[in-house]
Scaffold this motif. Structure first.
Motif, PDB file in Angstrom:
ATOM      1  N   VAL A  31       0.820  -1.217   0.000  1.00 26.42           N
ATOM      2  CA  VAL A  31       0.000   0.000   0.000  1.00 26.42           C
ATOM      3  C   VAL A  31       0.850   1.262   0.000  1.00 26.42           C
ATOM      4  O   VAL A  31       0.330   2.350  -0.246  1.00 26.42           O
ATOM      5  CB  VAL A  31      -0.951   0.027   1.222  1.00 26.42           C
ATOM      6  CG1 VAL A  31      -1.977  -1.090   1.129  1.00 26.42           C
ATOM      7  CG2 VAL A  31      -0.174  -0.048   2.529  1.00 26.42           C
ATOM      8  N   ASP A  32       2.145   1.146   0.278  1.00 26.49           N
ATOM      9  CA  ASP A  32       3.018   2.319   0.349  1.00 26.49           C
ATOM     10  C   ASP A  32       4.405   1.905  -0.126  1.00 26.49           C
ATOM     11  O   ASP A  32       5.056   1.071   0.504  1.00 26.49           O
ATOM     12  CB  ASP A  32       3.084   2.834   1.795  1.00 26.49           C
ATOM     13  CG  ASP A  32       3.864   4.132   1.936  1.00 26.49           C
ATOM     14  OD1 ASP A  32       4.896   4.274   1.248  1.00 26.49           O
ATOM     15  OD2 ASP A  32       3.467   4.990   2.732  1.00 26.49           O
ATOM     16  N   ASP A  33       4.849   2.483  -1.233  1.00 30.64           N
ATOM     17  CA  ASP A  33       6.145   2.076  -1.786  1.00 30.64           C
ATOM     18  C   ASP A  33       7.287   2.993  -1.361  1.00 30.64           C
ATOM     19  O   ASP A  33       8.360   2.968  -1.967  1.00 30.64           O
ATOM     20  CB  ASP A  33       6.081   1.987  -3.312  1.00 30.64           C
ATOM     21  CG  ASP A  33       5.788   3.328  -3.972  1.00 30.64           C
ATOM     22  OD1 ASP A  33       5.303   4.244  -3.280  1.00 30.64           O
ATOM     23  OD2 ASP A  33       6.038   3.471  -5.188  1.00 30.64           O
ATOM     24  N   GLY A  36       6.603   2.200   3.396  1.00 31.47           N
ATOM     25  CA  GLY A  36       6.238   0.786   3.472  1.00 31.47           C
ATOM     26  C   GLY A  36       7.416  -0.126   3.197  1.00 31.47           C
ATOM     27  O   GLY A  36       7.556  -1.192   3.814  1.00 31.47           O
ATOM     28  N   GLY A 152      -0.003   3.404   5.698  1.00 31.32           N
ATOM     29  CA  GLY A 152       1.345   3.050   5.266  1.00 31.32           C
ATOM     30  C   GLY A 152       2.364   3.045   6.386  1.00 31.32           C
ATOM     31  O   GLY A 152       3.444   2.475   6.244  1.00 31.32           O
ATOM     32  N   TYR A 414      -2.565   0.243  -5.163  1.00 31.06           N
ATOM     33  CA  TYR A 414      -1.503  -0.599  -4.620  1.00 31.06           C
ATOM     34  C   TYR A 414      -0.289  -0.490  -5.533  1.00 31.06           C
ATOM     35  O   TYR A 414      -0.417  -0.143  -6.711  1.00 31.06           O
ATOM     36  CB  TYR A 414      -1.953  -2.064  -4.544  1.00 31.06           C
ATOM     37  CG  TYR A 414      -2.996  -2.347  -3.501  1.00 31.06           C
ATOM     38  CD1 TYR A 414      -2.633  -2.665  -2.198  1.00 31.06           C
ATOM     39  CD2 TYR A 414      -4.350  -2.300  -3.805  1.00 31.06           C
ATOM     40  CE1 TYR A 414      -3.591  -2.930  -1.231  1.00 31.06           C
ATOM     41  CE2 TYR A 414      -5.323  -2.565  -2.850  1.00 31.06           C
ATOM     42  CZ  TYR A 414      -4.931  -2.881  -1.556  1.00 31.06           C
ATOM     43  OH  TYR A 414      -5.877  -3.136  -0.600  1.00 31.06           O
TER      44      TYR A 414
END
Length: 554
Positions: A31-33, A36, A152, A414
């Protein structure tokens, strides 16, 4: 027990529906690059390295474990952000089933949401004794904006230990003393509270303060609480000592990082990241919770004063969370007013608060106080002898459920992360190198838009190759490291820069030519030519635009 089991299955169903893309793609979606991936790196280090470090190093394990492989040559880089010890240990058994590092993050999202819903339900059931209301409130809070604004940031999402600790305290203080044969049972709940506090604090220090506030408020309001603690002072001191024995070495690591760089979060950060009151009705607003709270306030003022006193601890928790979330100075529509608030006292006088950057995260305590207040006020509603009230609540709860279904909106976006089999070939080559310290170029820092995106992904690759690297991404970076990065970006591999990176022990350069072309389209060819002509560097690998150079040994 059957009804509790049904509630847990219902919460599991909601969690799966809400995060269905993650359930299907647990190994490669996130959900968080940015943050995350940083958290994923921390979780995998904990899951794979912490148990062995504790076994081999004993009580000195923090001195060795927190030395991450990023930001070389600086030590204790794992302590540049939250520790995520509990979440990492929770993920450890699942990583035997799922081979990809991303699974550690996703397992905690899914498990964290389910357990949060379930433990919040237990807490609300203890307060209200109303099964339907407890399920409704747990779902409303569990899927509210108060929870999902920080999705995140796992350290403010996997907070299920807080309702568990709160529930344990209520059970402990309420346990009847008239059953001498079962007297030990009440003490078990006190042990549960300390365990929940330890688990939550080992993950992240800030939520530990939430439980301290809850404990302090219950203790200050409930007269019988002091008497009960006095009777159980031995078990209290034993638990307190054991928690300190585990926590203090970890706290010491973070303290040493702060002292090493003479760094704390400036008060300006706390002011900037504070809650502005109108945000309660915008980014944090939730219709089901809002309506439930409005109706509960109405019925609160209709009850007798003696009954209202029972709700005092929940009101204090609610207002404590709200006031702390407002930060050091009051804001109004993002403008800072010179009206000091209690947070400023905590910042300057309570140890640990200078390490926190985001007071608005205290909104969680406000939300928790809100739902326990609602559960307490509405627990006996509707009254059986009032037909109009029964009709009102039937319609009202139906409306809340409809609004909950409308606001039940899963994450729309995503991010896909490469699986190990699709990692760039250069990282397989790095894995097979002997003892190495690497520097990947271009290198990024806070001033670059690509900092979180590229450096955090390199950290995931680094979990596979395991080499020490000058690169890194975290909530903090050493000032001298930032200066080196700026010089490398400005002067590339100048004579001074080459001397500096060799002096810290770098023996391999990884050049990402495509990124060079993106950053310096006009000077790209000159930089590549410089690398090829430099007699100190020997090319040992080239594939897909990535090149490894080894410093020639003298």
């Amino acid at each position: 027990m059957k009804r509790i089991f049904i509630a847990s299955l219902f919460f599991l169903f909601l969690t799966i529906i809400y995060f269905f893309p993650l359930v299907k793609n647990i190994n490669n979606l996130i959900v968080d690059d940015y943050d995350g991936l940083l958290i994923t790196w921390s979780l995998n280090r904990v899951a794979k390295e912490l148990p062995e470090t504790i076994i081999t190093r004993g009580f000195s394990w923090p001195e060795f474990f927190f030395n991450g492989n990023i930001f070389y040559p600086y030590f204790r880089s794992h302590a540049y952000s939250d520790a995520f010890i509990t979440d990492g240990l929770m993920a450890a058994p699942f990583l035997r089933l799922f081979s990809e590092p991303i699974a550690a993050f996703n397992i905690n999202i899914l498990l964290g949401q389910w357990l949060f819903l379930f433990f919040t339900f237990l807490l609300l059931s203890e307060i209200s004794g109303n099964y339907f209301l407890s399920v409704l409130l747990a779902a409303a809070f569990g899927f509210s904006n108060i929870r999902f604004q920080y999705l995140g940031h796992l350290q403010t999402f996997t907070l299920y230990w807080i309702p568990l600790g709160f529930w344990s305290l209520l059970k402990y203080f309420a346990y009847p003393e008239k059953y001498p044969a079962k007297k030990i049972t009440g003490k078990v709940y006190l042990i549960f509270f300390f365990f929940a506090f330890l688990a939550q604090t080992l993950n992240s220090f800030l939520p530990g303060f939430f439980l301290i506030f809850i404990f302090g408020i219950l203790l200050s309001v409930k007269r019988e609480a002091w008497k009960k603690l006095k009777n159980d002072w031995r078990i209290f001191l034993i638990c307190f000592f054991l928690v300190c024995l585990i926590l203090l070495p970890v706290i010491g690591i973070y303290q040493s990082v702060s002292q090493e760089f003479n760094y704390v979060r400036p008060i300006s950060d706390a002011i900037h990241f504070s809650l502005s009151p109108e945000e309660i009705f915008t980014r944090f607003f939730n219709w089901p919770l809002g309506l439930l709270f409005l109706v509960s306030v109405f019925f609160f003022f209709k009850t007798e004063q003696t009954e209202r006193k029972k709700d005092l601890p929940f009101i204090l928790i609610l207002f404590s969370g709200l006031i702390m979330a407002l930060g050091p100075f009051l804001h109004w529509f993002k403008k800072t007013l010179l009206i000091p608030l209690p947070y400023i006292f905590f910042y300057y006088f309570i140890p640990g608060f200078k390490g926190f950057r985001t007071p608005s995260r205290w909104i969680f305590l406000f939300g928790l106080g809100m739902v326990v207040f609602i559960a307490s006020v509405l627990k006996d509603r509707p009254k059986n002898n009032l037909k109009k009230e029964k009709l009102f609540f039937r319609f009202f709860y139906f409306l809340v459920i409809i609004l909950g279904m409308i606001s039940f909106k899963p994450p729309e976006k995503y991010f896909s992360i490469p699986k190990k089999e699709n990692y760039p070939p250069v990282y397989s080559r790095l894995k097979n190198l002997p003892e190495a310290v690497i520097l990947e170029l271009p290198i990024y820092y806070w001033g670059d838009f690509q900092f979180g995106e590229r450096e955090s992904l390199r950290m995931i690759y680094g979990l596979e190759h395991g080499k020490k690297t000058v690169n890194g991404y975290s909530g903090f970076s050493p000032p001298e490291w930032e200066s080196l990065v700026i010089k490398l970006r400005r002067d590339f591999l100048s004579k001074d820069n080459l001397a500096n990176i060799k002096a810290i022990g770098v023996n391999y350069l990884v050049i990402h030519e495509k990124e060079f072309k993106d950053l310096w389209p006009e000077d790209y060819e000159n930089k590549i030519a410089f690398l090829n002509k430099n007699k100190e560097l020997k090319e040992i690998f080239r594939k897909d635009g990535d090149v490894i150079y080894e410093f020639e040994k003298k």
